[in-house]
Design a protein around this motif. Structure first.
Motif, PDB file in Angstrom:
ATOM      1  N   ALA A  70     -10.918  -8.039  -4.426  1.00 59.80           N
ATOM      2  CA  ALA A  70     -11.453  -9.405  -5.079  1.00 59.80           C
ATOM      3  C   ALA A  70     -12.856  -9.834  -4.772  1.00 59.80           C
ATOM      4  O   ALA A  70     -13.001 -10.203  -6.077  1.00 59.80           O
ATOM      5  N   GLU A  71     -13.001  -9.702  -4.032  1.00 55.92           N
ATOM      6  CA  GLU A  71     -14.436 -10.114  -3.936  1.00 55.92           C
ATOM      7  C   GLU A  71     -16.001  -9.099  -3.484  1.00 55.92           C
ATOM      8  O   GLU A  71     -16.440  -9.590  -4.285  1.00 55.92           O
ATOM      9  N   ARG A  72     -15.677  -8.148  -4.939  1.00 59.87           N
ATOM     10  CA  ARG A  72     -16.677  -7.246  -5.555  1.00 59.87           C
ATOM     11  C   ARG A  72     -16.402  -7.434  -6.843  1.00 59.87           C
ATOM     12  O   ARG A  72     -15.448  -7.926  -7.526  1.00 59.87           O
ATOM     13  N   SER A  73     -17.754  -7.477  -7.395  1.00 59.26           N
ATOM     14  CA  SER A  73     -17.839  -7.271  -8.537  1.00 59.26           C
ATOM     15  C   SER A  73     -17.542  -5.742  -8.948  1.00 59.26           C
ATOM     16  O   SER A  73     -17.444  -5.075  -8.673  1.00 59.26           O
ATOM     17  N   HIS A  74     -17.507  -6.414 -10.998  1.00 58.32           N
ATOM     18  CA  HIS A  74     -17.166  -5.188 -11.221  1.00 58.32           C
ATOM     19  C   HIS A  74     -17.844  -3.989 -11.215  1.00 58.32           C
ATOM     20  O   HIS A  74     -17.376  -2.990 -11.155  1.00 58.32           O
ATOM     21  N   ALA A  75     -18.242  -4.457 -11.196  1.00 59.44           N
ATOM     22  CA  ALA A  75     -20.070  -2.991 -11.331  1.00 59.44           C
ATOM     23  C   ALA A  75     -19.633  -2.076  -9.938  1.00 59.44           C
ATOM     24  O   ALA A  75     -19.748  -0.509  -9.677  1.00 59.44           O
ATOM     25  N   PHE A 114       0.732  -1.124  -0.383  1.00 61.49           N
ATOM     26  CA  PHE A 114       0.097   0.117   0.102  1.00 61.49           C
ATOM     27  C   PHE A 114       0.838   1.424  -0.133  1.00 61.49           C
ATOM     28  O   PHE A 114       2.232   0.874   0.321  1.00 61.49           O
ATOM     29  N   THR A 115       0.542   2.376  -1.126  1.00 59.04           N
ATOM     30  CA  THR A 115       1.105   3.601  -0.539  1.00 59.04           C
ATOM     31  C   THR A 115       0.034   4.334  -0.884  1.00 59.04           C
ATOM     32  O   THR A 115      -0.765   4.062  -2.016  1.00 59.04           O
ATOM     33  N   GLN A 116       0.769   5.791  -0.513  1.00 58.49           N
ATOM     34  CA  GLN A 116      -0.654   7.247  -0.856  1.00 58.49           C
ATOM     35  C   GLN A 116       0.551   8.216  -1.529  1.00 58.49           C
ATOM     36  O   GLN A 116      -0.703   8.929  -2.180  1.00 58.49           O
ATOM     37  N   ARG A 117       1.261   6.644  -2.390  1.00 54.09           N
ATOM     38  CA  ARG A 117       2.334   8.310  -3.687  1.00 54.09           C
ATOM     39  C   ARG A 117       1.724   8.590  -4.699  1.00 54.09           C
ATOM     40  O   ARG A 117       0.186   7.474  -4.620  1.00 54.09           O
ATOM     41  N   PRO A 118       1.320   9.898  -5.510  1.00 58.66           N
ATOM     42  CA  PRO A 118       0.814   9.904  -6.001  1.00 58.66           C
ATOM     43  C   PRO A 118       0.801   9.368  -7.087  1.00 58.66           C
ATOM     44  O   PRO A 118      -0.444   9.033  -8.269  1.00 58.66           O
ATOM     45  N   TRP A 119       1.397   8.226  -7.581  1.00 62.37           N
ATOM     46  CA  TRP A 119       1.822   6.885  -9.184  1.00 62.37           C
ATOM     47  C   TRP A 119       1.298   5.978  -8.303  1.00 62.37           C
ATOM     48  O   TRP A 119       1.190   4.549  -8.655  1.00 62.37           O
ATOM     49  N   GLY A 120       0.396   5.827  -6.559  1.00 61.59           N
ATOM     50  CA  GLY A 120      -0.229   4.361  -6.445  1.00 61.59           C
ATOM     51  C   GLY A 120      -0.938   4.168  -7.405  1.00 61.59           C
ATOM     52  O   GLY A 120      -2.122   5.086  -8.523  1.00 61.59           O
ATOM     53  N   MET A 121      -1.785   2.595  -7.905  1.00 60.40           N
ATOM     54  CA  MET A 121      -2.608   2.437  -8.518  1.00 60.40           C
ATOM     55  C   MET A 121      -3.448   1.269  -7.521  1.00 60.40           C
ATOM     56  O   MET A 121      -2.691   0.251  -6.372  1.00 60.40           O
ATOM     57  N   ILE A 122      -5.154   1.550  -7.790  1.00 62.96           N
ATOM     58  CA  ILE A 122      -5.792   0.325  -7.712  1.00 62.96           C
ATOM     59  C   ILE A 122      -5.993  -0.810  -8.765  1.00 62.96           C
ATOM     60  O   ILE A 122      -6.404  -0.790  -9.274  1.00 62.96           O
ATOM     61  N   PHE A 123      -5.663  -1.899  -8.078  1.00 61.59           N
ATOM     62  CA  PHE A 123      -6.027  -3.331  -8.285  1.00 61.59           C
ATOM     63  C   PHE A 123      -6.884  -4.025  -8.197  1.00 61.59           C
ATOM     64  O   PHE A 123      -6.300  -4.116  -6.899  1.00 61.59           O
ATOM     65  N   PRO A 124      -7.754  -4.405  -8.746  1.00 64.75           N
ATOM     66  CA  PRO A 124      -9.218  -5.083  -8.540  1.00 64.75           C
ATOM     67  C   PRO A 124      -9.417  -6.292  -8.521  1.00 64.75           C
ATOM     68  O   PRO A 124      -9.507  -6.846  -7.465  1.00 64.75           O
ATOM     69  N   ALA A 125      -8.058  -6.972  -8.252  1.00 64.47           N
ATOM     70  CA  ALA A 125      -7.184  -8.547  -8.202  1.00 64.47           C
ATOM     71  C   ALA A 125      -6.991  -8.474  -6.433  1.00 64.47           C
ATOM     72  O   ALA A 125      -6.775  -9.711  -5.895  1.00 64.47           O
ATOM     73  N   ALA A 126      -5.974  -8.047  -6.169  1.00 67.28           N
ATOM     74  CA  ALA A 126      -5.903  -7.441  -4.578  1.00 67.28           C
ATOM     75  C   ALA A 126      -6.850  -8.134  -3.568  1.00 67.28           C
ATOM     76  O   ALA A 126      -7.669  -7.627  -3.575  1.00 67.28           O
ATOM     77  N   PRO A 127      -6.037  -9.062  -2.470  1.00 73.01           N
ATOM     78  CA  PRO A 127      -7.433  -9.768  -1.966  1.00 73.01           C
ATOM     79  C   PRO A 127      -8.305  -8.582  -1.319  1.00 73.01           C
ATOM     80  O   PRO A 127      -9.669  -9.249  -1.087  1.00 73.01           O
ATOM     81  N   GLU A 128      -8.295  -7.621  -1.095  1.00 69.07           N
ATOM     82  CA  GLU A 128      -9.334  -6.708  -0.223  1.00 69.07           C
ATOM     83  C   GLU A 128     -10.052  -6.476  -0.713  1.00 69.07           C
ATOM     84  O   GLU A 128     -10.900  -5.331  -0.757  1.00 69.07           O
TER      85      GLU A 128
END
Length: 293
Positions: free
Chosen positions: A168-173, A152-166
């Protein structure tokens, strides 16, 4: 707002046939290595014919694929594949190891060098500048797949990865709705795939190509390759999340990637030391044999 990495890993779908971006990156890596290898061959960097170089390229390609897959099985997920051995063939699910691929390339280079009666390290010095093309494109494939992310990072270039465990359980929508509402900012991670693309791909390619533009002592180009990759990979691993089945091996930070990269650092230093008194292979263009096209 941090960028949401939300690519379709399938580049082309023709009915049941799917072509993944990751596979295309491998093809691009082989094509780029072929192109650069031809240029180095034309400059006399290895005294063999074009047909012999084609054989070398084939050997290396097999070494990358077989070594990379076997290395991943042995180094990173042996228990899983021992329980489900047929999963070894599911290459479309991912799972390739650079260090395994490197061992495969070394074995392929050794076999080819014996057949051509060339010094093994003359071959490896020739091949080394070609490898970062595939390394860089492979990391882009990891990025498109949304895998091998960092801490995890709050640097401006940080990115969000949907497959990360936190997430992954959410639907795409639901994921898109939460992202648009700004609710996923706390889940931004280091895009370690892009770090490795820049270091192992762009930087290594530039340095090795520039360094090898003129004849260098035997072992020197290989030494720089091993040293640069080992250092770059070791450093990136500090912010890259280890494979879940392995976790950290010791001290709360040591990863398998670092364990496998440290010997490369030592090998690189040894090869550079040995190159100080080694001969230099002079450019020599070999004419095609009769019947070659």
């Amino acid at each position: 707002m941090h960028y949401l990495v939300d690519f379709n890993p399938v580049a082309i779908a023709l009915g049941p046939v799917q072509v993944h971006w990751y596979g295309l990156m491998y093809l691009g890596g082989f094509a780029g290595a072929w192109w650069l290898g031809q240029r180095r061959l034309a400059a006399g960097r290895l005294p063999v014919t074009r047909d012999a170089f084609a054989d070398l390229a084939f050997y290396v390609m097999l070494g990358v694929i077989l070594g990379g897959r076997i290395g991943y099985v042995v180094f990173y997920n042996f228990g899983q594949y021992l329980a489900h051995p047929l999963d070894v063939f599911k290459v479309w699910d991912g799972g390739m190891s650079f260090h395994g691929g490197l061992l495969g390339v070394l074995l392929a280079g050794w076999l080819w060098s014996r057949a051509q009666k060339l010094h093994f390290f003359d071959t490896i010095d020739f091949v080394a500048p070609l490898v970062p093309i595939g390394l860089g494109l492979g990391r882009l494939g990891n990025f498109i797949n949304g895998e091998l992310w960092g801490d995890f990072t709050q640097r401006p270039w940080g990115m969000i990865f949907p497959a990360a465990p936190e997430l992954a359980e959410r639907s795409h929508a639901a994921l898109l709705a939460a992202y648009q509402a700004g609710e996923l900012e706390a889940f931004a991670r280091h895009p370690t795939q892009l770090y490795e693309f820049a270091l192992e791909g762009v930087v290594m390619f530039t340095l090795l190509v520039l360094y090898s533009r003129k004849p260098r002592p035997r072992y020197a180009v290989s030494g720089w390759f091993a040293l640069l990759y080992g250092v770059f990979r070791f450093l990136v691993e500090f912010v890259r999340v280890p494979d879940v089945q392995l976790g950290y091996l010791a001290f709360g930070w040591l990863t398998m990637g670092q364990v496998l990269s440290l010997p490369l650092v030592l090998l690189g230093l040894f090869l550079l030391w040995r190159s100080r008194h080694a001969p230099t292979l002079q450019p020599q263009v070999v004419a095609a044999a009769d019947g070659d096209n």
